[in-house]
Design a protein around this motif. Structure first.
Motif, mmCIF file in Angstrom:
data_model
loop_
_atom_site.group_PDB
_atom_site.id
_atom_site.type_symbol
_atom_site.label_atom_id
_atom_site.label_comp_id
_atom_site.label_asym_id
_atom_site.label_seq_id
_atom_site.Cartn_x
_atom_site.Cartn_y
_atom_site.Cartn_z
ATOM 1 N N ILE A 415 56.251 -80.629 27.146
ATOM 2 C CA ILE A 415 56.682 -79.259 27.431
ATOM 3 C C ILE A 415 57.335 -79.197 28.810
ATOM 4 N N TYR A 416 56.732 -79.862 29.767
ATOM 5 C CA TYR A 416 57.275 -79.890 31.130
ATOM 6 C C TYR A 416 58.693 -80.454 31.135
ATOM 7 N N PHE A 417 58.885 -81.588 30.465
ATOM 8 C CA PHE A 417 60.212 -82.204 30.444
ATOM 9 C C PHE A 417 61.223 -81.324 29.702
ATOM 10 N N HIS A 418 60.793 -80.697 28.614
ATOM 11 C CA HIS A 418 61.714 -79.831 27.856
ATOM 12 C C HIS A 418 62.209 -78.682 28.733
ATOM 13 N N TRP A 419 61.285 -78.052 29.441
ATOM 14 C CA TRP A 419 61.677 -76.940 30.309
ATOM 15 C C TRP A 419 62.619 -77.429 31.423
ATOM 16 N N MET A 420 62.265 -78.521 32.048
ATOM 17 C CA MET A 420 63.048 -78.990 33.186
ATOM 18 C C MET A 420 64.434 -79.491 32.762
ATOM 19 N N GLU A 421 64.506 -80.077 31.586
ATOM 20 C CA GLU A 421 65.796 -80.563 31.105
ATOM 21 C C GLU A 421 66.734 -79.422 30.722
ATOM 22 N N ASN A 422 66.169 -78.261 30.411
ATOM 23 C CA ASN A 422 66.979 -77.105 30.011
ATOM 24 C C ASN A 422 66.941 -75.992 31.060
ATOM 25 N N ILE A 423 66.672 -76.376 32.291
ATOM 26 C CA ILE A 423 66.469 -75.392 33.342
ATOM 27 C C ILE A 423 67.772 -74.672 33.695
ATOM 28 N N GLN A 424 67.655 -73.392 33.990
ATOM 29 C CA GLN A 424 68.783 -72.584 34.444
ATOM 30 C C GLN A 424 68.587 -72.256 35.921
ATOM 31 N N ASP A 425 69.667 -71.880 36.587
ATOM 32 C CA ASP A 425 69.539 -71.490 37.989
ATOM 33 C C ASP A 425 68.565 -70.322 38.110
ATOM 34 N N TRP A 426 67.838 -70.309 39.183
ATOM 35 C CA TRP A 426 66.693 -69.406 39.381
ATOM 36 C C TRP A 426 67.119 -68.211 40.232
ATOM 37 N N CYS A 427 67.005 -67.026 39.666
ATOM 38 C CA CYS A 427 67.293 -65.799 40.402
ATOM 39 C C CYS A 427 66.104 -65.497 41.319
ATOM 40 N N ILE A 428 66.320 -65.513 42.627
ATOM 41 C CA ILE A 428 65.205 -65.381 43.567
ATOM 42 C C ILE A 428 65.212 -64.054 44.324
ATOM 43 N N SER A 429 66.176 -63.181 44.071
ATOM 44 C CA SER A 429 66.211 -61.906 44.799
ATOM 45 C C SER A 429 65.614 -60.798 43.953
ATOM 46 N N ARG A 430 64.938 -59.871 44.622
ATOM 47 C CA ARG A 430 64.315 -58.729 43.951
ATOM 48 C C ARG A 430 64.663 -57.462 44.730
ATOM 49 N N GLN A 431 64.934 -56.402 43.991
ATOM 50 C CA GLN A 431 65.325 -55.141 44.616
ATOM 51 C C GLN A 431 64.063 -54.323 44.924
ATOM 52 N N LEU A 432 63.262 -54.876 45.819
ATOM 53 C CA LEU A 432 61.982 -54.278 46.184
ATOM 54 C C LEU A 432 61.922 -54.097 47.697
ATOM 55 N N TRP A 433 60.849 -53.467 48.153
ATOM 56 C CA TRP A 433 60.598 -53.339 49.588
ATOM 57 C C TRP A 433 59.439 -54.227 50.038
ATOM 58 N N TRP A 434 58.521 -54.519 49.122
ATOM 59 C CA TRP A 434 57.318 -55.287 49.456
ATOM 60 C C TRP A 434 57.566 -56.762 49.178
ATOM 61 N N GLY A 435 57.573 -57.558 50.233
ATOM 62 C CA GLY A 435 57.794 -58.983 50.045
ATOM 63 C C GLY A 435 58.490 -59.591 51.247
ATOM 64 N N HIS A 436 58.934 -60.823 51.098
ATOM 65 C CA HIS A 436 59.665 -61.513 52.163
ATOM 66 C C HIS A 436 61.132 -61.079 52.115
ATOM 67 N N ARG A 437 61.554 -60.372 53.133
ATOM 68 C CA ARG A 437 62.943 -59.922 53.185
ATOM 69 C C ARG A 437 63.861 -61.138 53.282
ATOM 70 N N ILE A 438 64.933 -61.113 52.522
ATOM 71 C CA ILE A 438 65.859 -62.249 52.497
ATOM 72 C C ILE A 438 66.470 -62.427 53.889
ATOM 73 N N PRO A 439 66.390 -63.636 54.456
ATOM 74 C CA PRO A 439 66.855 -63.862 55.845
ATOM 75 C C PRO A 439 68.368 -64.032 55.937
ATOM 76 N N VAL A 440 69.070 -63.004 55.521
ATOM 77 C CA VAL A 440 70.532 -63.006 55.559
ATOM 78 C C VAL A 440 70.984 -61.709 56.222
ATOM 79 N N TRP A 441 71.889 -61.838 57.167
ATOM 80 C CA TRP A 441 72.437 -60.672 57.864
ATOM 81 C C TRP A 441 73.943 -60.625 57.641
ATOM 82 N N TYR A 442 74.494 -59.407 57.533
ATOM 83 C CA TYR A 442 75.913 -59.214 57.246
ATOM 84 C C TYR A 442 76.600 -58.566 58.435
#
Length: 921
Positions: A415-442
Motif C-alpha cells: 500500500i505504501y509503495f502504491h501511494w508513493m508511486e502515484n503521488i501528486q503534488d501536495w497542497c500545503i496552504s490553508r485559508q485559515l487564521w489558526w496555524g503556521h503563517r506562510i513565511p512569504v512576504w509580498y
C-alpha cells in the motif's frame, strides 16, 4: 508533594485485606513515578536508546478509544525497553490541528451569533489559544490516566516557538531548493470552511440522496457560428451521462473512447453547450469507459480531478463556474448567484422543459464531505502553495524497499509503495487564521520574499528595491500535516543539529500509529525527514488497526456508539482497559471492544492482587531480595520438588516466548501468554500445590517453596508491568514493603525485565508434572461425571510403572487436590488385582483405577444411567426416522438438515458413552 509521599498514599490505598481498588492506587502511583523522574531517559548509558514520538492528539477536545489504543501500545513498548536497561525516551505533545480547532471555536462563536471576522484575526486567535489551553489540559490529564510514562519535561506543541522555527526553516529550504512553488491547480475546497483541505480531511460516503445519473443531450454544432443549444428535428446530438449537471456550466469538452465506433465520426466536431450556447469540442480519450452510462462524458477540468488530468493531456482551458462559497459565478450566465444545488434543480428543470434531458436514473454515489463540518466538498481551481512530492517520494520508497525503515505488518509495504508511486503534488496552504503563517512576504509589485522572519524579509526587500518598502505577509497558513511531518525531529531540537537531544535520540526507534494515516502522516514524515535531516526518521513503523464497537461497527458520532476511554477507566480500571486493548489487537487488524473482555481483564487484575496477598501470607520471614530468588545454581544444588522445578522451568520458558513475541511486535499474544501462565499455571496449580508443600513439608522444603513462590510471583509481576503497570507496581511494592528489607531497585518500573535462563529449563520436570496434573484432572472429571460430592474422599489405585518413585513423592498433592483419602491411595509399579466394578484412566506410563463402589451408590447410578440411555436412544431413533424421510431432506433448508445430522451424531456419541459407563459396572 514529595515522591515518597505519593508512594505512601498509593500503598495506603492498596489494602491487602480487600479486593484491588484501582481508583485508590492509580493516581498516586503515577504521581510517584513522575515525581521520582522514572519517565526520563537514563544518562551515561552505553546501550542504544529507544525513542518514540507520540502521535500528537489534536487540541480539539478529548481523547477517544483510538488514542487509548495508541497510548497503550506505545507505553507497553516504552516500559519494556526501559526495563531492558535502554535509555528510553517517549516524547509527549499535541497538535494545533489547524482547521479542526478553528472550526470548534467558530462553532462556539456561532452560538452567540458571531463569526471570526467579527472578532478580527488577533482577537480570534486569542480565543483559539484560550480553547487550546483548556483542551490541552484535558488531554494531558487523560494521557496520565492511561498510565503513559512519557517524559513530560520534553512535552511539545506544534505551535511552540522551537517547532514553529523548524517549520519556517523547512519551508524556506524546500522553497530555495525548488520543491515548494505557488501555482493554480485543482484542490479540495470546503465552501463552509472557505479553505482548501487535505485528502485526509475528506470523508467519502455512498449516498443515494445526492446520487442520480442524468442523461443530457448536447447538440452537435451545425457550423462555427451555431449557438442554438435546443435540439430540433434533424439535429445530430450526443448524449452524456453525468452525476453533477450543475458543473455543465464549466464544461470545456465532451469525451468519448477512441475505439468506440458509435462516436467515431463525431470526434473533432463541436457541440453546443446546453443552457449557455457555448461551443466545445468532442475529443477522444481512453479515460472514458464505453460501458458506463452512454459512453460519452462531459469534461470539466475546473470541477473534477479526473477531468483536470484529461484537460491537461488535451491542453483544454480551465473554467471555474463557482464562487468560494459554492454559489454560481458569472460563468454561469442566468444561474449566477444561485447555490450549486439550487442551480442543479433549475438547470435540470430547464433541460427537461427543452427536451435536452433524456432520463434520470438513481445512482449510488460516493460523496466527499469535509471531515470537520460535513459540507460536501467542491473540487475547485485555486491558487495555492504546493510541494513537489515526487523527488521526495523516491528516497522514502528506497528506505522501505532496502529495509532501513521496516513496516509492521509487512503487507502494508504494498500500500505504501502504491501511494508513493502515484503521488501528486501536495497542497500545503490553508485559508485559515489558526496555524503556521506562510513565511512569504509580498512587495508593492507582488515580488515574493521567502524568509525566516519579517526582519529578514524586510532586509531582502530593501536590497531588492533599493529602498524601504511596505511588505504584506501571505494571509494563508500551512497545512497541519506540514508541521506534523517534521514532528520526529522538530521535537528534538532540529534545525539545531548540535542539540543534545537531536544528537542522542534522532533518528527515533519506532513510530506507532493507525494504518489509516500511513500515507497522510507516515509517508510525509518519511519524505521530509530524509530530505531535511538525511536520515530515516524511524527504524520501525508499527501500524495498529481501528477500535470498533462490540458489534464490529466503526465508532462514529452518527451511530452514537463512541466510547469515552475515561468512562471505561472509571468502570474497569486503567489496567483492565489497557490489557483489553493490548490482547484484543494484532498489528494492522481492526478489533471489537467487547465488554466481556473488559470484565475478564478486571477479574485478572483482582487475581493478581489476591495471588499476591496469598504469597505474602506464606513467605514468613523470607527476605524479599535478589538473594532469595531461585537461580540455576541454587536450583541444581538444593532439593526442590517437581512442582518447584516445573513452575520455574515454565516461567523461564514463558520469559523466552515473551521476548520473542515482543521483539516481533506481537504484543497481544505476549500479554495473553503471561495471563495464561499466571492464572492457569501459577495461581491455579502452583499456589495450590505450594499450600500443601508448606503444610506437609519439612523446614527445608518449606523454605524452597517460599523461595519459589517469591521468585515466580516477583518475576511474573515484572513480565506483566508493561501491560498492567498499576496493579503490578502496587502488588510488587506490597510484596517488598510488607518486609523491612528495602528492595533494589525501589520501583518495579525500573526493575530488570526477565529474560530466559536456559539453565533453569527442565523438560523432565515438565513431563513429570504434566503426568501429575493429568492424573488429578482425570480423577476430578470422573468425580464430576459420577456426581461424587466435592467434600467426599474416595479411593484410588495407581499402577505407576517407571514413574512410581516420582508419583510417590507427590502423594500428598495428589491426595489433597483429587480428594483421594491418603490411606486409600495406593501407588505401586503394577497392580496385582483390580476391583471388578471400577473406572480406569490411562496416562502413560501410569494407570489409575477408581473403585466405583466407594464413590457412588451402584444400583442408583445404574438405574439413572439406564433411564438416561433410554431417553437418548429414543431421541436417536426419532432423528434417524426424520432424516430417512425423503420429503424432509428434499424440502427443508440445507442448514436445517445439516443441523439435524449434527444433532444425531452428538446423540449417538452420547449413547455410546452411556453404554460404556454401564458396561464398567
Amino acid at each position: 508533594m514529595s515522591a515518597d509521599k505519593h508512594l505512601h498514599n498509593a500503598l495506603a490505598g492498596a489494602d491487602l485485606g480487600q479486593a484491588y481498588e484501582a481508583a485508590k492506587v492509580e493516581e498516586h502511583l503515577y504521581k510517584w513515578w513522575e515525581a521520582a523522574g522514572y519517565f526520563k531517559p537514563t544518562a551515561a548509558n552505553t546501550k542504544a536508546p529507544f525513542v518514540i514520538a507520540i502521535p500528537p492528539p489534536n487540541v480539539t477536545g478529548v481523547l477517544h478509544t483510538g488514542h487509548g489504543l495508541t497510548n497503550t501500545i506505545e507505553d507497553i513498548l516504552t516500559r519494556w525497553h526501559r526495563m531492558l536497561g535502554q535509555p528510553t525516551l517517549w516524547v509527549p505533545g499535541t497538535d494545533h490541528a489547524g482547521i479542526a480547532t478553528q472550526n470548534v471555536v467558530e462553532k462556539q462563536l456561532a452560538k452567540v451569533g458571531k463569526t471570526r471576522h467579527d472578532l478580527g484575526r488577533e482577537d480570534f486567535l486569542d480565543a483559539v489559544w484560550e480553547w487550546k489551553g483548556r483542551s490541552h489540559s484535558t488531554i494531558t490529564n487523560q494521557i496520565r490516566r492511561l498510565g503513559s510514562s512519557v517524559d513530560w519535561q520534553r512535552e511539545r506543541f506544534t505551535l511552540d516557538e522551537g517547532l514553529s522555527q523548524a517549520v519556517v526553516v523547512a519551508f524556506k529550504r524546500l522553497y530555495d531548493d525548488g520543491l515548494i512553488y505557488r501555482g493554480t491547480r485543482l484542490v479540495n475546497w470546503c465552501p463552509r470552511c472557505l479553505s482548501a483541505i487535505s485528502d485526509l480531511e475528506v470523508v467519502y460516503r455512498d449516498e443515494q440522496e445526492q446520487g442520480n445519473l442524468w442523461h443530457i443531450r448536447y447538440k452537435v454544432a451545425n457550423d462555427a457560428n451555431d449557438t442554438e443549444w435546443r435540439i430540433s428535428e434533424g439535429d445530430q446530438s450526443i448524449t452524456i451521462a453525468t452525476t453533477r449537471p450543475e458543473t455543465l456550466l464549466a464544461d470545456v469538452a465532451v469525451a468519448v473512447h477512441p475505439e468506440d465506433e458509435r462516436y467515431a465520426d463525431l470526434v473533432g466536431k463541436f457541440v453546443v453547450l446546453p443552457a449557455l450556447g457555448r461551443q466545445i469540442p468532442i475529443i477522444a480519450d481512453t479515460y472514458v469507459e464505453r460501458e458506463f452510462g452512454t459512453g460519452a462524458l462531459k469534461i470539466t477540468p475546473g470541477h473534477d480531478p479526473n477531468d483536470y488530468i484529461v484537460g491537461q493531456r488535451h491542453n483544454l482551458p480551465i473554467l471555474n463556474a463557482m464562487n468560494l462559497d459554492a454559489t454560481i459565478n458569472s460563468e454561469g450566465g442566468s444561474y449566477a448567484g444561485l447555490d450549486r444545488f439550487e442551480a442543479r434543480k433549475r438547470l435540470v428543470a430547464d433541460l427537461t422543459e427543452t427536451g435536452n434531458l433524456v432520463e434520470t436514473k438513481p445512482h449510488l454515489m460516493k460523496i466527499g464531505r469535509c471531515e470537520r463540518c460535513d459540507t460536501i466538498i467542491e473540487p475547485l481551481i485555486s491558487t495555492q502553495w504546493f510541494v513537489k512530492t515526487q523527488p521526495l517520494a523516491e528516497p522514502a520508497m528506497a528506505a522501505v524497499r532496502e529495509g532501513r525503515t521496516k513496516i509492521v505488518p509487512e503487507r502494508f509495504n504494498k500500500i505504501y509503495f502504491h501511494w508513493m508511486e502515484n503521488i501528486q503534488d501536495w497542497c500545503i496552504s490553508r485559508q485559515l487564521w489558526w496555524g503556521h503563517r506562510i513565511p512569504v512576504w509580498y512587495g508593492p509589485d507582488n515580488q515574493m520574499f521567502v524568509e525566516l522572519n519579517a526582519a529578514d524579509a524586510m532586509a531582502a526587500a530593501t536590497a531588492h528595491y533599493g529602498q524601504v518598502v511596505e511588505l504584506r505577509q501571505d494571509e494563508d497558513v500551512l497545512d497541519t500535516w506540514f508541521s506534523s511531518g517534521l514532528w520526529p525531529f522538530s521535537i528534538l531540537g532540529w534545525p539545531d543539529v548540535e542539540n543534545p537531544d537531536f544528537k542522542q535520540f534522532y533518528p527515533t526507534t519506532l513510530l506507532e500509529t493507525g494504518y489509516d494515516i500511513l500515507f497522510f502522516w507516515v509517508a510525509r514524515m518519511m519524505m521530509l525527514g530524509l530530505y531535511l535531516t538525511g536520515k530515516e526518521p524511524f527504524e520501525w513503523v508499527y501500524l495498529h488497526g481501528l477500535v470498533r464497537d462490540e458489534h464490529g461497527r466503526k465508532m462514529s458520532k452518527s451511530l452514537g456508539n463512541q466510547v469515552d476511554p475515561m468512562d471505561l477507566i472509571e468502570q474497569y480500571g486503567t489496567d483492565a482497559l489497557r490489557f483489553t486493548f493490548a490482547t484484543s489487537s494484532t498489528p494492522g487488524q481492526d478489533f471489537a471492544l467487547q465488554p466481556t473482555r473488559l470484565d475478564s481483564a478486571r477479574s485478572f487484575a483482582n487475581k493478581i492482587w489476591n495471588a499476591t496477598r496469598f504469597v505474602i501470607s506464606k513467605l514468613g520471614d523470607l527476605p524479599r531480595t535478589a538473594e532469595s530468588k531461585v537461580d540455576a545454581e541454587r536450583l541444581n544444588a538444593q532439593a526442590y520438588t517437581v512442582a518447584d522445578r516445573w513452575i520455574l522451568s515454565r516461567f523461564n520458558r514463558l520469559a523466552g516466548d515473551v521476548e520473542r513475541l515482543m521483539n516481533s511486535f506481537n504484543l497481544g499474544e505476549a500479554g495473553r501468554q503471561i495471563q495464561t501462565f499466571f492464572w492457569d499455571e501459577f495461581a491455579d496449580w502452583y499456589i495450590e500445590t505450594a499450600k500443601i508443600q508448606i503444610d506437609t513439608g519439612d523446614e527445608q522444603q518449606q523454605l524452597r517453596t517460599r523461595e519459589t513462590l517469591y521468585s515466580v510471583l516477583e518475576g511474573t509481576l515484572r513480565l506483566l508491568h508493561p501491560f498492567m503497570p498499576f496493579v503490578s507496581e502496587a502488588a510488587w511494592q506490597k510484596l517488598h514493603n510488607s518486609e523491612q528489607t528495602t528492595p533494589t531497585p525501589a520501583a518495579l518500573i525500573i526493575a530488570e525485565y526477565p529474560l530466559i535462563n536456559a539453565a533453569m529449563l527442565n523438560e523432565q520436570a515438565e513431563r513429570d508434572w504434566d503426568l501429575v496434573q493429568n492424573i488429578i484432572r482425570g480423577v476430578r472429571n470422573v468425580r464430576t461425571e459420577t456426581g461424587v460430592e466435592a467434600v467426599k474422599w474416595i479411593e484410588a489405585l495407581i499402577a505407576a510403572g517407571s514413574a512410581t518413585a516420582m508419583l510417590t513423592e507427590q502423594t500428598a498433592i495428589i491426595s489433597r487436590l483429587a480428594r483421594i483419602a491418603p490411606d486409600k491411595l495406593l501407588i505401586s509399579e503394577s497392580l496385582s488385582e483390580r476391583p471388578e466394578q471400577a473406572t480406569t484412566l490411562v496416562f502413560a506410563p501410569a494407570e489409575v483405577v477408581l473403585p466405583l463402589a466407594g464413590m457412588v451408590d451402584l444400583a442408583a447410578e445404574r438405574e439413572r444411567l439406564n433411564k438416561e440411555l433410554e431417553r437418548v436412544e429414543a431421541d436417536v431413533e426419532r432423528r434417524r426416522t426424520k432424516l430417512a424421510n425423503e420429503n424432509f431432506v428434499a424440502k427443508a433448508k440445507p442448514e436445517v438438515v445439516q443441523k439435524e445430522r449434527e444433532a444425531l451424531a452428538a446423540q449417538e456419541l452420547a449413547a455410546t458413552t452411556l453404554r460404556e459407563r454401564l458396561a464398567s459396572f
